[in-house]
Design an enzyme around this catalytic site. Structure first.
Site, PDB file in Angstrom:
ATOM      1  N   CYS A  17       0.869  -1.170   0.000  1.00  0.00           N
ATOM      2  CA  CYS A  17       0.000   0.000   0.000  1.00  0.00           C
ATOM      3  C   CYS A  17       0.913   1.228   0.000  1.00  0.00           C
ATOM      4  CB  CYS A  17      -0.874   0.007   1.244  1.00  0.00           C
ATOM      5  SG  CYS A  17       0.109   0.053   2.741  1.00  0.00           S
ATOM      6  N   HIS A  46       6.298  -6.379   7.682  1.00  0.00           N
ATOM      7  CA  HIS A  46       6.180  -7.797   8.030  1.00  0.00           C
ATOM      8  C   HIS A  46       6.485  -8.632   6.810  1.00  0.00           C
ATOM      9  CE1 HIS A  46       4.688  -7.040  11.948  1.00  0.00           C
ATOM     10  NE2 HIS A  46       3.618  -6.416  11.535  1.00  0.00           N
ATOM     11  N   HIS A  81       3.745   1.672  10.880  1.00  0.00           N
ATOM     12  CA  HIS A  81       2.848   1.430  12.013  1.00  0.00           C
ATOM     13  C   HIS A  81       2.824   2.590  13.012  1.00  0.00           C
ATOM     14  CE1 HIS A  81       2.220  -2.600  10.932  1.00  0.00           C
ATOM     15  NE2 HIS A  81       3.284  -3.150  11.464  1.00  0.00           N
ATOM     16  N   GLU A 133       0.875  -1.233  15.793  1.00  0.00           N
ATOM     17  CA  GLU A 133       0.157   0.009  15.409  1.00  0.00           C
ATOM     18  C   GLU A 133      -0.745   0.460  16.558  1.00  0.00           C
ATOM     19  OE1 GLU A 133      -2.331   0.028  11.792  1.00  0.00           O
ATOM     20  OE2 GLU A 133      -3.586   1.435  12.906  1.00  0.00           O
ATOM     21  N   SER A 227       1.598 -10.650   9.433  1.00  0.00           N
ATOM     22  CA  SER A 227       0.942  -9.461   8.896  1.00  0.00           C
ATOM     23  C   SER A 227      -0.548  -9.467   9.223  1.00  0.00           C
ATOM     24  CB  SER A 227       1.169  -9.415   7.384  1.00  0.00           C
ATOM     25  OG  SER A 227       0.146  -8.682   6.759  1.00  0.00           O
ATOM     26  N   SER A 228      -0.946  -8.495  10.031  1.00  0.00           N
ATOM     27  CA  SER A 228      -2.334  -8.438  10.493  1.00  0.00           C
ATOM     28  C   SER A 228      -3.303  -8.273   9.321  1.00  0.00           C
ATOM     29  CB  SER A 228      -2.461  -7.289  11.488  1.00  0.00           C
ATOM     30  OG  SER A 228      -3.684  -6.659  11.388  1.00  0.00           O
ATOM     31  N   ASN A 229      -2.960  -7.414   8.372  1.00  0.00           N
ATOM     32  CA  ASN A 229      -3.913  -7.188   7.281  1.00  0.00           C
ATOM     33  C   ASN A 229      -4.030  -8.408   6.376  1.00  0.00           C
ATOM     34  OD1 ASN A 229      -2.579  -6.404   4.461  1.00  0.00           O
ATOM     35  ND2 ASN A 229      -1.238  -5.699   6.084  1.00  0.00           N
TER      36      ASN A 229
END
Ligand code: F3S
Length: 288
Positions: A17, A46, A81, A133, A227-229
Protein backbone atom coordinates in the site's frame (compact mmCIF):
# COMPACT_ATOMS: atom_id res chain seq x y z
CA UNK A 1 -1.94 -30.69 -16.86
CA UNK A 2 -0.19 -27.62 -18.32
CA UNK A 3 -2.21 -25.81 -20.94
CA UNK A 4 -5.55 -26.29 -19.18
CA UNK A 5 -7.68 -23.20 -19.36
CA UNK A 6 -7.37 -22.06 -15.79
CA UNK A 7 -8.83 -18.65 -15.12
CA UNK A 8 -6.55 -16.60 -12.88
CA UNK A 9 -7.61 -13.33 -11.31
CA UNK A 10 -5.04 -11.24 -9.51
CA UNK A 11 -6.49 -8.51 -7.31
CA UNK A 12 -5.54 -5.02 -8.49
CA UNK A 13 -5.15 -3.98 -4.87
CA UNK A 14 -2.74 -6.80 -4.01
CA UNK A 15 0.62 -5.83 -2.56
CA UNK A 16 2.32 -2.78 -1.07
CA UNK A 17 0.00 0.00 0.00
CA UNK A 18 1.05 3.63 -0.18
CA UNK A 19 2.24 3.76 3.45
CA UNK A 20 4.35 0.62 3.28
CA UNK A 21 5.87 1.58 -0.06
CA UNK A 22 6.80 4.96 1.33
CA UNK A 23 8.39 3.46 4.46
CA UNK A 24 10.47 0.93 2.53
CA UNK A 25 11.62 3.64 0.13
CA UNK A 26 12.69 5.83 3.02
CA UNK A 27 15.01 3.10 4.29
CA UNK A 28 16.54 2.54 0.85
CA UNK A 29 16.97 6.34 0.51
CA UNK A 30 18.91 6.35 3.77
CA UNK A 31 21.10 3.50 2.56
CA UNK A 32 21.84 5.53 -0.56
CA UNK A 33 23.17 8.42 1.54
CA UNK A 34 25.65 5.97 3.07
CA UNK A 35 26.34 8.35 5.94
CA UNK A 36 25.30 6.85 9.27
CA UNK A 37 24.40 3.47 10.71
CA UNK A 38 20.70 2.89 10.01
CA UNK A 39 18.29 1.23 12.41
CA UNK A 40 14.60 0.52 12.01
CA UNK A 41 12.45 0.46 15.12
CA UNK A 42 10.97 -2.99 14.57
CA UNK A 43 11.18 -4.70 11.16
CA UNK A 44 10.24 -2.08 8.54
CA UNK A 45 7.51 -4.35 7.20
CA UNK A 46 6.18 -7.80 8.03
CA UNK A 47 8.09 -9.45 5.27
CA UNK A 48 11.13 -11.61 5.86
CA UNK A 49 12.52 -11.22 2.33
CA UNK A 50 12.62 -7.44 2.45
CA UNK A 51 13.96 -7.33 6.00
CA UNK A 52 16.72 -9.75 5.05
CA UNK A 53 17.71 -7.69 2.02
CA UNK A 54 17.96 -4.62 4.23
CA UNK A 55 20.04 -6.51 6.77
CA UNK A 56 22.46 -7.50 4.03
CA UNK A 57 22.76 -3.81 3.24
CA UNK A 58 23.71 -3.09 6.85
CA UNK A 59 20.36 -1.99 8.30
CA UNK A 60 19.84 -3.22 11.85
CA UNK A 61 16.49 -3.86 13.52
CA UNK A 62 15.91 -2.50 17.01
CA UNK A 63 13.45 -4.72 18.83
CA UNK A 64 12.78 -2.98 22.10
CA UNK A 65 12.81 0.29 23.96
CA UNK A 66 15.76 -1.01 25.99
CA UNK A 67 17.80 -1.55 22.84
CA UNK A 68 16.95 1.97 21.77
CA UNK A 69 18.03 3.33 25.15
CA UNK A 70 21.45 1.75 24.61
CA UNK A 71 22.00 3.52 21.26
CA UNK A 72 24.21 6.55 21.16
CA UNK A 73 24.29 7.42 17.48
CA UNK A 74 22.79 6.63 14.12
CA UNK A 75 19.58 7.13 12.21
CA UNK A 76 16.41 5.47 13.46
CA UNK A 77 13.56 4.90 11.02
CA UNK A 78 10.09 4.68 12.50
CA UNK A 79 8.03 2.32 10.38
CA UNK A 80 4.56 2.89 8.92
CA UNK A 81 2.85 1.43 12.01
CA UNK A 82 4.03 4.45 14.01
CA UNK A 83 4.98 4.65 17.69
CA UNK A 84 3.78 6.32 20.85
CA UNK A 85 4.89 9.70 22.08
CA UNK A 86 7.45 8.26 24.50
CA UNK A 87 9.56 6.82 21.66
CA UNK A 88 9.87 10.26 20.04
CA UNK A 89 10.90 11.67 23.41
CA UNK A 90 13.44 8.91 23.90
CA UNK A 91 14.97 9.46 20.46
CA UNK A 92 15.34 13.11 21.24
CA UNK A 93 16.95 12.45 24.61
CA UNK A 94 19.41 10.05 23.01
CA UNK A 95 20.26 12.60 20.33
CA UNK A 96 19.43 10.12 17.59
CA UNK A 97 18.45 11.21 14.10
CA UNK A 98 14.86 10.38 13.28
CA UNK A 99 13.37 9.42 9.94
CA UNK A 100 9.65 9.25 10.47
CA UNK A 101 7.97 6.83 8.06
CA UNK A 102 4.75 6.63 10.07
CA UNK A 103 1.96 6.34 7.54
CA UNK A 104 0.10 9.68 7.35
CA UNK A 105 -3.17 7.80 7.96
CA UNK A 106 -1.77 6.46 11.24
CA UNK A 107 -0.44 9.92 12.14
CA UNK A 108 -3.97 11.22 11.72
CA UNK A 109 -5.17 8.71 14.35
CA UNK A 110 -2.41 9.81 16.74
CA UNK A 111 -3.65 13.38 16.40
CA UNK A 112 -7.29 12.38 16.98
CA UNK A 113 -6.37 10.39 20.08
CA UNK A 114 -4.30 13.21 21.53
CA UNK A 115 -6.99 15.82 20.86
CA UNK A 116 -9.92 13.72 22.05
CA UNK A 117 -8.14 12.82 25.27
CA UNK A 118 -7.46 16.50 25.83
CA UNK A 119 -11.15 17.17 25.18
CA UNK A 120 -12.00 14.73 27.97
CA UNK A 121 -13.20 11.76 25.97
CA UNK A 122 -12.10 8.22 26.70
CA UNK A 123 -10.62 6.79 23.52
CA UNK A 124 -11.44 3.21 22.60
CA UNK A 125 -9.32 1.74 19.82
CA UNK A 126 -10.99 -1.08 17.92
CA UNK A 127 -8.11 -3.37 17.08
CA UNK A 128 -5.62 -5.87 18.42
CA UNK A 129 -4.00 -4.36 21.51
CA UNK A 130 -0.80 -6.33 20.94
CA UNK A 131 -0.32 -5.08 17.42
CA UNK A 132 2.44 -2.45 17.20
CA UNK A 133 0.16 0.01 15.41
CA UNK A 134 -2.37 -0.16 18.24
CA UNK A 135 0.38 0.07 20.87
CA UNK A 136 1.62 3.20 19.08
CA UNK A 137 -1.88 4.72 18.90
CA UNK A 138 -2.38 3.98 22.59
CA UNK A 139 0.85 5.80 23.23
CA UNK A 140 -0.86 9.08 22.23
CA UNK A 141 -3.67 8.62 24.69
CA UNK A 142 -3.76 8.55 28.46
CA UNK A 143 -4.37 6.01 31.23
CA UNK A 144 -8.03 5.73 30.18
CA UNK A 145 -7.29 4.80 26.57
CA UNK A 146 -8.18 1.20 25.80
CA UNK A 147 -8.23 -1.24 22.91
CA UNK A 148 -10.96 -3.81 22.21
CA UNK A 149 -11.44 -6.30 19.43
CA UNK A 150 -15.03 -7.44 19.96
CA UNK A 151 -18.35 -6.40 21.46
CA UNK A 152 -17.76 -8.85 24.27
CA UNK A 153 -14.48 -7.18 25.16
CA UNK A 154 -16.18 -3.80 25.04
CA UNK A 155 -18.96 -4.94 27.34
CA UNK A 156 -16.43 -6.37 29.77
CA UNK A 157 -14.94 -2.92 30.21
CA UNK A 158 -17.97 -2.03 32.36
CA UNK A 159 -17.74 1.67 31.58
CA UNK A 160 -19.77 4.28 33.38
CA UNK A 161 -22.88 5.22 31.38
CA UNK A 162 -22.05 8.91 31.56
CA UNK A 163 -18.57 8.54 30.06
CA UNK A 164 -17.85 10.38 26.84
CA UNK A 165 -16.27 8.03 24.33
CA UNK A 166 -14.33 8.40 21.14
CA UNK A 167 -14.01 5.29 19.01
CA UNK A 168 -11.28 4.87 16.41
CA UNK A 169 -10.11 1.83 14.48
CA UNK A 170 -6.80 0.17 13.74
CA UNK A 171 -6.20 1.05 10.07
CA UNK A 172 -6.33 -2.59 8.99
CA UNK A 173 -9.39 -3.64 10.96
CA UNK A 174 -12.14 -5.56 9.15
CA UNK A 175 -14.50 -2.89 7.84
CA UNK A 176 -17.73 -4.86 8.27
CA UNK A 177 -16.78 -5.98 11.77
CA UNK A 178 -16.08 -2.38 12.77
CA UNK A 179 -19.43 -1.16 11.42
CA UNK A 180 -21.20 -3.96 13.19
CA UNK A 181 -19.44 -3.30 16.48
CA UNK A 182 -20.06 0.43 16.32
CA UNK A 183 -23.72 -0.08 15.51
CA UNK A 184 -24.14 -2.28 18.57
CA UNK A 185 -22.20 0.05 20.85
CA UNK A 186 -24.21 3.04 19.60
CA UNK A 187 -27.40 1.41 20.81
CA UNK A 188 -26.22 1.91 24.35
CA UNK A 189 -26.64 5.27 26.02
CA UNK A 190 -23.08 6.54 25.85
CA UNK A 191 -22.09 9.85 24.32
CA UNK A 192 -20.06 8.50 21.43
CA UNK A 193 -17.94 10.07 18.76
CA UNK A 194 -17.10 7.45 16.13
CA UNK A 195 -14.24 8.09 13.75
CA UNK A 196 -13.80 5.34 11.24
CA UNK A 197 -10.05 5.38 10.75
CA UNK A 198 -9.81 2.19 8.74
CA UNK A 199 -7.60 3.07 5.84
CA UNK A 200 -9.15 3.11 2.37
CA UNK A 201 -6.37 0.94 1.01
CA UNK A 202 -7.47 -1.73 3.47
CA UNK A 203 -11.14 -1.37 2.70
CA UNK A 204 -10.59 -1.53 -1.05
CA UNK A 205 -8.30 -4.52 -0.71
CA UNK A 206 -10.81 -6.34 1.50
CA UNK A 207 -13.77 -5.53 -0.78
CA UNK A 208 -11.93 -6.69 -3.88
CA UNK A 209 -10.67 -9.86 -2.14
CA UNK A 210 -14.22 -10.70 -1.06
CA UNK A 211 -15.60 -10.16 -4.57
CA UNK A 212 -12.94 -12.33 -6.19
CA UNK A 213 -13.15 -15.05 -3.52
CA UNK A 214 -16.92 -15.25 -4.00
CA UNK A 215 -16.61 -16.27 -7.64
CA UNK A 216 -13.49 -18.45 -7.85
CA UNK A 217 -12.96 -22.12 -6.99
CA UNK A 218 -9.78 -21.45 -5.02
CA UNK A 219 -8.21 -18.39 -3.51
CA UNK A 220 -4.57 -17.76 -2.66
CA UNK A 221 -3.71 -15.10 -0.10
CA UNK A 222 -0.03 -14.13 0.00
CA UNK A 223 1.61 -12.46 2.95
CA UNK A 224 3.76 -12.87 5.99
CA UNK A 225 2.20 -14.88 8.81
CA UNK A 226 2.65 -11.94 11.20
CA UNK A 227 0.94 -9.46 8.90
CA UNK A 228 -2.33 -8.44 10.49
CA UNK A 229 -3.91 -7.19 7.28
CA UNK A 230 -3.04 -10.43 5.47
CA UNK A 231 -4.65 -12.46 8.26
CA UNK A 232 -7.81 -10.38 7.85
CA UNK A 233 -7.77 -10.94 4.09
CA UNK A 234 -7.49 -14.65 4.68
CA UNK A 235 -10.45 -14.54 7.09
CA UNK A 236 -12.58 -12.67 4.56
CA UNK A 237 -11.67 -14.91 1.62
CA UNK A 238 -12.27 -18.03 3.67
CA UNK A 239 -15.81 -16.86 4.39
CA UNK A 240 -16.50 -16.72 0.66
CA UNK A 241 -14.37 -19.58 -0.57
CA UNK A 242 -13.58 -22.71 1.42
CA UNK A 243 -10.50 -23.44 -0.71
CA UNK A 244 -8.55 -20.46 0.52
CA UNK A 245 -4.81 -20.89 1.07
CA UNK A 246 -2.53 -18.60 3.07
CA UNK A 247 1.03 -18.65 1.80
CA UNK A 248 4.13 -16.59 2.57
CA UNK A 249 6.07 -17.31 -0.60
CA UNK A 250 5.85 -19.51 -3.65
CA UNK A 251 7.47 -22.35 -1.66
CA UNK A 252 4.32 -22.68 0.47
CA UNK A 253 2.05 -23.11 -2.52
CA UNK A 254 0.93 -26.69 -2.98
CA UNK A 255 0.00 -26.79 -6.62
CA UNK A 256 -1.79 -30.13 -6.10
CA UNK A 257 -4.47 -28.32 -4.15
CA UNK A 258 -5.35 -26.45 -7.33
CA UNK A 259 -5.51 -29.52 -9.59
CA UNK A 260 -9.26 -29.84 -9.67
CA UNK A 261 -10.24 -26.19 -9.81
CA UNK A 262 -11.02 -24.08 -12.83
CA UNK A 263 -10.54 -20.61 -11.47
CA UNK A 264 -8.08 -19.17 -8.99
CA UNK A 265 -7.99 -15.78 -7.36
CA UNK A 266 -4.85 -14.23 -5.92
CA UNK A 267 -4.55 -11.40 -3.46
CA UNK A 268 -1.83 -10.22 -1.11
CA UNK A 269 -1.34 -8.16 2.01
CA UNK A 270 0.06 -4.64 2.16
CA UNK A 271 3.56 -5.84 2.98
CA UNK A 272 3.89 -8.39 0.20
CA UNK A 273 6.39 -7.34 -2.48
CA UNK A 274 5.21 -7.45 -6.10
CA UNK A 275 7.98 -9.87 -6.92
CA UNK A 276 6.39 -12.59 -4.77
CA UNK A 277 2.91 -11.96 -6.21
CA UNK A 278 4.29 -12.25 -9.74
CA UNK A 279 6.17 -15.45 -8.90
CA UNK A 280 3.02 -17.08 -7.57
CA UNK A 281 0.94 -15.88 -10.49
CA UNK A 282 3.48 -17.11 -13.06
CA UNK A 283 3.81 -20.44 -11.35
CA UNK A 284 0.07 -21.06 -11.39
CA UNK A 285 -0.02 -20.07 -15.08
CA UNK A 286 2.85 -22.39 -16.00
CA UNK A 287 1.31 -25.32 -14.19
CA UNK A 288 -2.13 -25.10 -15.71
FE1 F3S B 1 -1.04 3.36 5.67
FE2 F3S B 1 -3.22 2.19 5.00
FE3 F3S B 1 -0.99 1.16 4.35
S1 F3S B 1 -2.78 3.10 6.94
S2 F3S B 1 0.42 1.76 5.93
S3 F3S B 1 -1.78 3.10 3.60
S4 F3S B 1 -2.74 0.05 5.00
Amino acid sequence: MAGRNMEITVAKTAGFCFGVKRAVEKVYDQIATGKKQIYTYGPIIHNEEVVQDLEEKGVQVINSKEELEALKEGVVVIRSHGVGREIYELLERQGLELVDATCPFVKKIHKIVREQCEAGRRVIIVGNEHHPEVEGIKGWGNEYTLAVESLEEFENLALRPDEKLCIVAQTTFNYNKFQDLVEKISKTYYDILVLNTICNATKERQTEARQIAARVDAMVVIGDKRSSNTQKLFEICKEECLNTYYIQTLDDLDINQLRSVESVGITAGASTPNKIIEEVQNNVRINF
